[in-house]
Design an enzyme around this catalytic site. Structure first.
Site, mmCIF file in Angstrom:
data_model
loop_
_atom_site.group_PDB
_atom_site.id
_atom_site.type_symbol
_atom_site.label_atom_id
_atom_site.label_comp_id
_atom_site.label_asym_id
_atom_site.label_seq_id
_atom_site.Cartn_x
_atom_site.Cartn_y
_atom_site.Cartn_z
ATOM 1 C CG ASP A 24 -0.699 3.950 5.344
ATOM 2 O OD1 ASP A 24 0.221 4.417 6.058
ATOM 3 O OD2 ASP A 24 -1.888 3.980 5.682
ATOM 4 C CB CYS A 33 -0.911 -0.006 1.225
ATOM 5 S SG CYS A 33 -2.068 1.393 1.263
ATOM 6 C CB CYS A 92 -5.819 -0.496 4.511
ATOM 7 S SG CYS A 92 -5.471 0.089 2.835
ATOM 8 N NE ARG A 115 -0.572 4.898 8.810
ATOM 9 C CZ ARG A 115 -1.854 4.762 9.162
ATOM 10 N NH1 ARG A 115 -2.216 4.981 10.397
ATOM 11 N NH2 ARG A 115 -2.753 4.392 8.265
ATOM 12 C CG HIS A 142 -1.727 -1.200 5.907
ATOM 13 N ND1 HIS A 142 -2.215 -0.183 6.694
ATOM 14 C CD2 HIS A 142 -1.887 -0.779 4.631
ATOM 15 C CE1 HIS A 142 -2.624 0.810 5.919
ATOM 16 N NE2 HIS A 142 -2.440 0.480 4.657
#
Ligand SMILES: [Zn+2]
Length: 213
Positions: A45, A43, A102, A47, A99
């Site tokens: 993302d 992803c 998400c 993080r 994750h």
């Protein structure tokens, strides 16, 4: 310029200096080429940084990231990365890493319009619809969210197996295993969903390709 922007430029200089201190040939060696054993599809993302999570060095992971780690078979970007990884770099593993928490998955569970991303989220909604009977039966919202994250990863692994690129590699006897993981933002640990695929045997007959050449 913002402090942050100046800081990252400065960070880069420091990183080069400290890296060269411990290995004067670090960049020279990396510049010679790459033979990563793994393609990571994760992803976007911020993080979920691929290399950091698995302690991989530069040169060890070929990375593709998009919102909700999707394998969309009309996505030329994903297909190009997959084709290059499998047919040129000859990676041994392709790993889809979703994750928990998400935002893309969460958005697909709702109906709010966010913008052009609505059209990307539709791919995730298609996965939900495929499993809606099961997912709707989970009454606890967090549990349903977590399960959808996992199911989405599993579907993306299957979508990888459906591609002509992966099926052709298997047909040619190339050792290539597909994996599905979910990363825990709260813990840092990944969960191996044990949805590995290393041949098209488990693929629905509808998607099995017969190659004539
Ligand atoms: Zn995400």
């Amino acid at each position: 310029m913002t402090d942050f922007y100046n800081q990252i430029l400065e960070n880069n200089k420091k990183w080069v200096e400290t890296t060269l201190e411990s290995d004067p040939n670090y960049f020279k060696d990396l510049a010679k080429g790459q033979t990563p054993p793994l393609l990571w599809i994760g992803c976007s993302d911020s993080r979920v940084p691929a290399n950091e999570i698995i302690g991989a060095k530069a040169g060890e992971v070929f990375v593709h990231r998009n919102i909700a780690n999707m394998v969309v078979h009309t996505d030329m970007n994903m297909l190009s990365v997959l084709d290059y990884a499998v047919n040129v770099l000859k990676v041994k593993h392709v790993l889809v890493c979703g994750h928990y928490g998400c935002g893309g998955i969460k958005a697909a569970m709702g109906n709010d319009s966010i913008g052009i991303i609505d059209n990307w989220i539709r791919h995730i909604k298609n996965v939900y619809r495929l499993h809606s009977k099961y997912l709707d039966s989970i009454h606890d919202e967090t549990s349903r969210f977590n399960k959808f994250v996992e199911i989405n990863v599993q579907e993306q692994v299957i979508d990888l197996a459906k591609t002509s690129i992966v099926q052709n590699a298997w047909r040619n006897g190339q050792i290539l295993t597909l994996h599905g993981w979910v990363y825990g933002l709260n813990s840092g640990y990944v969960t191996d969903l044990d949805v590995n695929m290393s041949s098209n045997d488990d693929l629905d007959d509808t998607y099995k390709l017969k190659f004539s050449i």
